[in-house]
Scaffold this active site. Structure first.
Site, PDB file in Angstrom:
ATOM      1  N   ASP A 281       0.896  -1.271  -0.005  1.00  0.00           N
ATOM      2  CA  ASP A 281       0.094   0.055  -0.040  1.00  0.00           C
ATOM      3  C   ASP A 281       0.929   1.180   0.061  1.00  0.00           C
ATOM      4  OD1 ASP A 281      -2.627   1.432   0.520  1.00  0.00           O
ATOM      5  OD2 ASP A 281      -1.585   1.915   2.441  1.00  0.00           O
ATOM      6  N   GLU A 323       0.969  -0.795  -5.079  1.00  0.00           N
ATOM      7  CA  GLU A 323       0.074   0.127  -5.318  1.00  0.00           C
ATOM      8  C   GLU A 323       0.242   1.530  -5.542  1.00  0.00           C
ATOM      9  OE1 GLU A 323      -3.128   3.041  -3.893  1.00  0.00           O
ATOM     10  OE2 GLU A 323      -1.738   2.695  -2.398  1.00  0.00           O
TER      11      GLU A 323
HETATM   12  C1  GLC Z   1      -3.939   3.600  -0.453  1.00  0.00           C
HETATM   13  C2  GLC Z   1      -5.322   3.113  -0.269  1.00  0.00           C
HETATM   14  C3  GLC Z   1      -6.246   3.814   0.234  1.00  0.00           C
HETATM   15  C4  GLC Z   1      -5.638   4.754   1.514  1.00  0.00           C
HETATM   16  C5  GLC Z   1      -4.257   5.028   1.383  1.00  0.00           C
HETATM   17  C6  GLC Z   1      -3.785   5.399   2.790  1.00  0.00           C
HETATM   18  O1  GLC Z   1      -3.890   4.346  -1.334  1.00  0.00           O
HETATM   19  O2  GLC Z   1      -5.956   2.351  -1.233  1.00  0.00           O
HETATM   20  O3  GLC Z   1      -7.558   3.395   0.502  1.00  0.00           O
HETATM   21  O4  GLC Z   1      -6.466   5.784   1.920  1.00  0.00           O
HETATM   22  O5  GLC Z   1      -3.358   4.019   0.705  1.00  0.00           O
HETATM   23  O6  GLC Z   1      -3.418   4.068   3.482  1.00  0.00           O
END
Ligand code: GLC
Length: 644
Positions: A281, A323
């Protein structure tokens, strides 16, 4: 040749190592294969002069972590290595879901495995199930632990039983590793707040505004409306903490090697639960440097590669998803480039395709889509995408202004048009979305809403307009037909398979109402699911259309991702055409119409899929008709053509 290929060779040469001794020998072989890279990456981040003690600690930690990995997973690792790039297979079809909204808890989820099988889904991304603060917690992305199960979802035992069942059924599991930050309730944060200097060094903590002000000169704001700025004053410590996302999410300080070592331990404890893909993430944010945006820094890439190289010797069957919802040219770097080539993440979100598909829907034109896709660097052979239309987050318009200008549109006006189109500022627009994090200072904003609502179904149902309802259904099916055929792991967002509309209930929840992303985090409608077989509704039309597309995908090797995609753009501006190529004449040509008027494509634009090839549409099973040498497309029609 990347490190994973070396590990595949090692696995192939070691036939069925089942005894502990054999496995340990394999570990040593893998360690020696990656050791010099690990050393170089480590000392590139943490200079050797001052950090040899930490490095020695890391070297001691690696065999200890290997020892902790359950034997069944060690054997699975070997199997996966022998399989090679299993994550590129046409057999994989994914679904992303919130366990509590989908099935209440993990036990409930276990009882729904038949539903996934019915649709053809065999890869699950469960949104965070780890403990989190009780109030606001960013849907669980504020973590109190990396590997425990939050009570609301059940117990760790429930998770272990579920992962075992998934393995039995050849299904795959993806979970998040929220690597960039912890919650403010995480044990390290609590110790820091209590004044423990060791744990204060795990975060970016400053006594006054001098450094925070210097950082904020260049750091952008991620959640400007709900969490402006990048630092939060902590009253207990009377100090400023870096909180790039929400105020309760504390950024980890990876410039401290102890943080890396401790996080590696957390990562391994997570994967030992039976995780196949780790969603890293917010990985673009993992390294911070004064005077920069602190996103996509070379050090962040080195750090990710370091995690990758260590994980590869302990759990080589587990792969990483990046991500990184960043600019198209930056996303591709998370597959590894330069010094880390091939040695970062195996999978990344195709956020570029996703955002541009929404652009094409709004403009009814595919020119910007083509322009960007043509200019994307080719991804490495061993990498693949998550292909998706919607997820739990907003739709950011992260593509380049340059290309918008090049197709002859004004970038600023164009972006404004997209926000207006999707967020109910244009009467004629069929879309019913909401704006997310509109920043009046910059005019930037993002879009949120469910797939069906953004594609016009909600408004059409309100107006009880049959033609518009049918058109929205066609759009939903066409968009899914693209992610199922484009290459990569298609990830369907739970609810979209039955046309779930926006869920406005979040407005009543004090912990959610400021975050409009919740409008697209619906509760699964099991009542509707129960009647899919017996009633013909828009739900069942969408569900069975997707089921059919999935079935066809799995029968065609050509849908496996081996960089076998060719874009065709020598035709009219409303149509998107690409070929999934094969060496043995088994390619498929995907043709779709983004316009609400019929289009006709001259057969010359279809390459080898013209009338002479007598192409058949795999979706309807019918021979394709050409009228005066042209293929006719109805509005939002999708073809998967194969030569006969
Ligand atoms: C990523 C997740 C999102 C979250 C962010 C902070 O982008 O997809 O939902 O708010 O990380 O953890």
């Amino acid at each position: 040749m990347n490190q994973a290929s070396l590990h595949q060779i090692i696995a192939l040469e070691n036939q069925d190592p089942t005894k502990a001794n054999d496995l340990n020998k394999l570990f040593e072989l893998r360690l020696s294969t990656n050791l010099s890279l690990i050393k170089d990456l480590f000392f590139s981040l943490y200079p050797e002069e001052t950090h040899t003690t930490s490095f020695k600690r890391l070297l001691k930690q690696l065999p200890a972590l290997f020892k902790e990995r359950p034997i069944s997973l060690k054997l699975q690792d070997i199997h996966r290595l022998k399989q090679g790039d299993w994550y590129q297979s046409e057999q994989l079809v994914g679904m992303q879901l919130y366990v509590d909204h989908f099935s209440k808890d993990l036990m409930g989820l276990e009882s729904k495995l038949g539903y996934f099988e019915k649709l053809g889904v065999n890869f699950l991304h469960l949104m965070p199930i780890t403990p989190r603060p009780n109030g606001e917690n960013d849907g669980g992305y504020a973590v109190n632990s990396y590997y425990e199960v939050d009570k609301r979802f059940g117990t760790k035992k429930d998770l272990l039983r579920l992962t075992e069942k998934l393995r039995d059924k050849n299904m795959y599991l993806m979970l998040d590793f929220v690597a960039n930050h912890t919650s403010n309730e995480f044990p390290w944060a609590k110790k820091a707040m209590a004044g423990d200097p060791k744990y204060q060094e795990y975060y970016y903590i400053y006594p006054d505004r001098t450094i925070p002000d210097a950082f904020e000169e260049t750091l952008p704001e991620i959640f400007p409306m709900t969490s402006p700025g990048n630092f939060t004053f902590n009253t207990e410590m009377q100090q400023w903490v870096m909180t790039v996302f929400n105020q309760y999410q504390w950024d980890l300080n990876y410039s401290n090697p102890e943080v890396f070592i401790a996080m590696l331990d957390n990562l391994l404890k997570l994967v030992n639960l039976g995780v196949d893909v780790v969603r890293l993430d917010a990985l673009a944010f993992m390294w911070k440097k004064l005077g920069t945006l602190s996103q996509n820094l070379p050090e962040a890439h080195a750090l990710i590669s370091l995690f990758r190289m260590c994980l590869q010797i302990i759990a080589p069957g587990v792969v990483f998803l990046a991500e990184a919802i960043v600019a198209p040219n930056e996303i591709i770097k998370y597959f590894g480039s330069g010094a880390t080539k091939g040695n970062e993440c195996e999978i990344a979100y195709n956020a570029t395709l996703m955002a541009l598909l929404w652009d094409a829907i709004a403009t009814k034109k595919t020119i910007l889509l083509y322009k960007n896709l043509h200019n994307l660097p080719k991804k490495p052979e061993e990498a693949t995408w998550i292909s998706y239309i919607r997820c739990h987050d907003d739709i950011g318009l992260g593509f380049d202004d340059r290309y918008i200008d090049e197709v002859g549109w004004d970038a600023k006006n164009h972006r404004k048009f997209l926000l207006d189109y999707y967020c109910q500022n244009i009467d004629w627009s069929p879309a019913k979305g909401e704006i997310f994090m509109y920043n009046p200072k910059t005019g930037d904003g993002r879009i949120t809403g469910s797939c069906a609502s953004l594609l016009g179904l909600e408004k059409a149902l309100e107006q009880n307009d049959k033609a518009k309802i049918n058109q929205a259904i066609d759009k939903i099916i066409m968009m899914h037909g693209i992610i199922l055929s484009y290459g990569g792991i298609p990830l369907i967002y739970a609810g979209d398979e039955i046309g779930a509309l926006n869920d406005y209930s979040y407005i009543k929840d004090i912990n959610k109402k400021e975050d409009s992303r919740w409008v697209n985090r619906p509760y699964q409608d099991w009542e509707t699911v129960a009647h899919l077989d017996s009633k013909k509704t828009y739900h069942s039309i969408i569900f069975f259309a997707l089921q059919e597309l999935i079935l066809i995908r799995k029968q065609k090797r050509v849908f496996a991702d081996s960089n076998n995609l060719i874009l065709y753009d020598d035709h009219n501006p409303h149509v998107f055409i690409y070929e999934r190529t094969s060496d043995n004449n088994e390619g498929v040509l995907v043709v779709c119409n983004f316009s609400e008027s019929p289009q006709a494509i001259a057969e010359i634009s279809l390459g080898p899929y013209g009338s002479l090839a007598k192409p058949k549409d795999l979706i309807t099973g019918n021979a394709t008709k050409f009228v005066k040498g042209k293929l006719e497309l109805k509005p939002y029609q999708l073809f998967w053509l194969s030569k006969t």
